[in-house]
Write an enzyme that holds these catalytic residues in place. Sequence first.
Site, mmCIF file in Angstrom:
data_model
loop_
_atom_site.group_PDB
_atom_site.id
_atom_site.type_symbol
_atom_site.label_atom_id
_atom_site.label_comp_id
_atom_site.label_asym_id
_atom_site.label_seq_id
_atom_site.Cartn_x
_atom_site.Cartn_y
_atom_site.Cartn_z
ATOM 1 N N GLU A 1 -9.489 -12.469 64.549
ATOM 2 C CA GLU A 1 -8.016 -13.441 63.974
ATOM 3 C C GLU A 1 -8.095 -14.176 64.856
ATOM 4 O O GLU A 1 -6.574 -14.387 65.357
ATOM 5 C CB GLU A 1 -6.461 -12.666 63.268
ATOM 6 C CG GLU A 1 -6.960 -11.646 62.268
ATOM 7 C CD GLU A 1 -5.814 -10.699 61.467
ATOM 8 O OE1 GLU A 1 -4.858 -11.106 62.683
ATOM 9 O OE2 GLU A 1 -5.620 -9.989 61.371
ATOM 10 N N ASN B 1 -13.934 -11.261 62.828
ATOM 11 C CA ASN B 1 -12.848 -11.073 61.676
ATOM 12 C C ASN B 1 -12.240 -11.739 62.055
ATOM 13 O O ASN B 1 -11.094 -12.151 62.300
ATOM 14 C CB ASN B 1 -12.887 -8.855 62.052
ATOM 15 C CG ASN B 1 -12.204 -8.528 60.865
ATOM 16 O OD1 ASN B 1 -12.745 -8.457 59.573
ATOM 17 N ND2 ASN B 1 -10.871 -7.819 60.648
ATOM 18 N N HIS C 1 -7.973 -11.058 51.859
ATOM 19 C CA HIS C 1 -6.295 -10.324 51.602
ATOM 20 C C HIS C 1 -5.938 -11.460 50.884
ATOM 21 O O HIS C 1 -6.394 -13.071 50.974
ATOM 22 C CB HIS C 1 -5.776 -10.280 53.061
ATOM 23 C CG HIS C 1 -5.898 -8.828 53.313
ATOM 24 N ND1 HIS C 1 -5.659 -8.065 52.708
ATOM 25 C CD2 HIS C 1 -6.112 -9.217 55.224
ATOM 26 C CE1 HIS C 1 -5.868 -7.309 54.153
ATOM 27 N NE2 HIS C 1 -5.953 -7.970 55.068
ATOM 28 N N GLU D 1 -11.978 -6.112 54.612
ATOM 29 C CA GLU D 1 -10.509 -5.478 54.375
ATOM 30 C C GLU D 1 -9.389 -6.446 52.931
ATOM 31 O O GLU D 1 -8.438 -6.274 52.797
ATOM 32 C CB GLU D 1 -9.084 -6.799 55.054
ATOM 33 C CG GLU D 1 -9.033 -5.905 56.595
ATOM 34 C CD GLU D 1 -8.481 -6.735 57.873
ATOM 35 O OE1 GLU D 1 -7.303 -6.296 57.534
ATOM 36 O OE2 GLU D 1 -8.673 -6.620 59.123
ATOM 37 N N ASP E 1 -7.956 -7.231 49.398
ATOM 38 C CA ASP E 1 -7.113 -6.224 48.661
ATOM 39 C C ASP E 1 -6.170 -7.691 47.675
ATOM 40 O O ASP E 1 -7.037 -9.323 48.506
ATOM 41 C CB ASP E 1 -5.697 -6.010 49.065
ATOM 42 C CG ASP E 1 -5.042 -6.728 50.067
ATOM 43 O OD1 ASP E 1 -5.774 -7.760 50.526
ATOM 44 O OD2 ASP E 1 -4.649 -5.563 50.997
#
Length: 469
Positions: free
Chosen positions: A162, A204, A241, A270, A272
Site C-alpha cells: 500500500e 501489494n 476489496h 485479499e 472480499d
Amino acid sequence: MTTPPLRQRGRIAAAVGGLAVAALTVTLAVPAAAAGSTLQAAAAETGRYFGTAIAANRLSDTTYSTIANREFNMITAENEMKMDATEPSQNQFNYSSGDRIVSWARQNGKQVRGHALAWHSQQPGWMQNMSGTALRNAMLNHVTQVATHYRGQIHSWDVVNEAFADGGSGGRRDSNLQRTGNDWIEAAFRAARAADPAAKLCYNDYNTDNWSHAKTQGVYNMVRDFKSRGVPIDCVGFQAHFNSGNPVPSNYDTTLRNFAALGVDVQITELDIEGSGSSQAQQYQGVVQACLSVARCTGITVWGVRDSDSWRASGTPLLFDGSGNKKAAYTSVLNALNAGGTTTPDPTTPPPTTPPPTTPPPTTPPPTTGGSCTATYSEGQKWGDRFNGTVTIRANTNISGWSSTVTVSSPQRIIATWSGSPTWDSSGNVMTMRPSGSGALSAGQTASFGFTVQHNGNWRWPAVTCTAS
Ligand code: 9MR
C-alpha cells in the site's frame, strides 16, 4: 457418504471400500478432466492455488479450521507477520503467532504467503516515531530479519504494502517510509531477495483493479521501471476489496493481463466482495474468470473464511456464512474454477526456454512397485513455471489402504495437491499422499491424485512409490 458432484464420482468410487459398492459405482463414466469438489482442488487443476487469510487465534475453532483445511491450499497470516506483531520492540522479534500459522499450514500440506514486510500502517510504536536514515535502516533490518526467519517457507512475500496514494495523483502515499527517499521500495525488495532468494517478491495494494485509475497506472509504471532496471520484483498482489462503491471493474482482466505482460506474476491477494445472493456471486465469478483468463494470474486468496471472520463482517463479503455454510458465492467460484482457465501464454511472456521432456529421465523411472500396489506417474498440463502431474494407484491384490510418496528434486516444489491428504518430510521434497477416504481397493482397481510442481527450470519427472496395507 454425501453425494459428490457428477464429474467427481468415478474418482471417489475408486477409493471407497467394499467390492459391492465399487462394482456398482465403477460403471459410472470417469471423464478425462475430473472437476474439483473443493476450491483448492478446482483451482489446482488450472495450475493455480486458492488461499485464505487465517487468524492464529481462530485455529482452535474446529468449524473454522475444518473449512480452511478442506478448501484452501495457500495461507496468509491476517495480522501475525506484520511489523507490529513481529518486531514489537526494536530488534526484539516475536514470531510466535506467525510460526503457529506457518506450522499449521505446513502440517496440512499448504503453502504460505508472507504479509507484509514493509508498510506505513501497523508499524510498532517505536517505528512510528522514527525518520530519516535511522528509519530506513530499521526498516531494512526488519525486512532482512523476518524474511530470514521464514526463509524457504514462503511462496510469495508482500514485500511492500500500500505505498501508493488514493485519488487522482498516481503518486506515492506520504508516509514516514516514503520520506526516507523514493528508493525505499526497491531497497526493501533487494533486502528481501538477499534474505530469501526462493520466495517470490510482490508489491501489494488496493484500488489498483481498474485499469483506467491513476493509482493503477502509478503502480504499473513503478513495476515497469523496476523490471527495466533489474530491481528484484516477481509479482504484483491485487488486494481486491470490493463493495458497492468500489465494484469489480469490467476491465479487470485487462489490468491483470497488462501487469502480467511486464513479466511478473499477478495474484489476487485479499479478495472480499460485500453483498449477498446472486449479485455477490456474479461479482465473485467475474474475478475468478478474470484471473483464469491470464496465464500468469497464479492464484486467488480470499480475506477470511466465514463472513463472521471478516474485517468487514457486517458486509458479509466472504464465501461461507457465519455458520460455515457454503454461500451462492462459493458455488459460483467453484463452478468458475471448474470451467477451467487459459492455457495460452500471456502475450509477451516467452515460452519456456527448456522444452519439457516427453520421456522421464532414467534416474527416476515411473512406475515404481511397492507391496501389492503400483504407482504410475503421468504428465498433465505444463506452463512456463509449473506443471501438473497425476499419480494412478493400481491395486495388484485386494488392499485395505495405500500411501504413495512423490519425490521432487530441488529446486522443484510441490505447490498444490488434490484428491488426497498430503504430509511432507522436513526437506519439503518428499510428499506422502494418503487417500482422503478409506483407500480400500480390490485387485485391479485404481485411484488417483494430482499435484502441481513449480519447476524453477527443472522439468524432471517426480519419482513415485506406492505402499499397500
Ligand atoms: O484484516 C486485517 C484486520 O484484522 C486488521 O485489523 C487490519 C489492520 O490494519 O488489517 C486488516 O488486513 C488488511 C491487510 O493487512 C492489508 N490490506 C487491507 C486489509 C483490510 O484492512
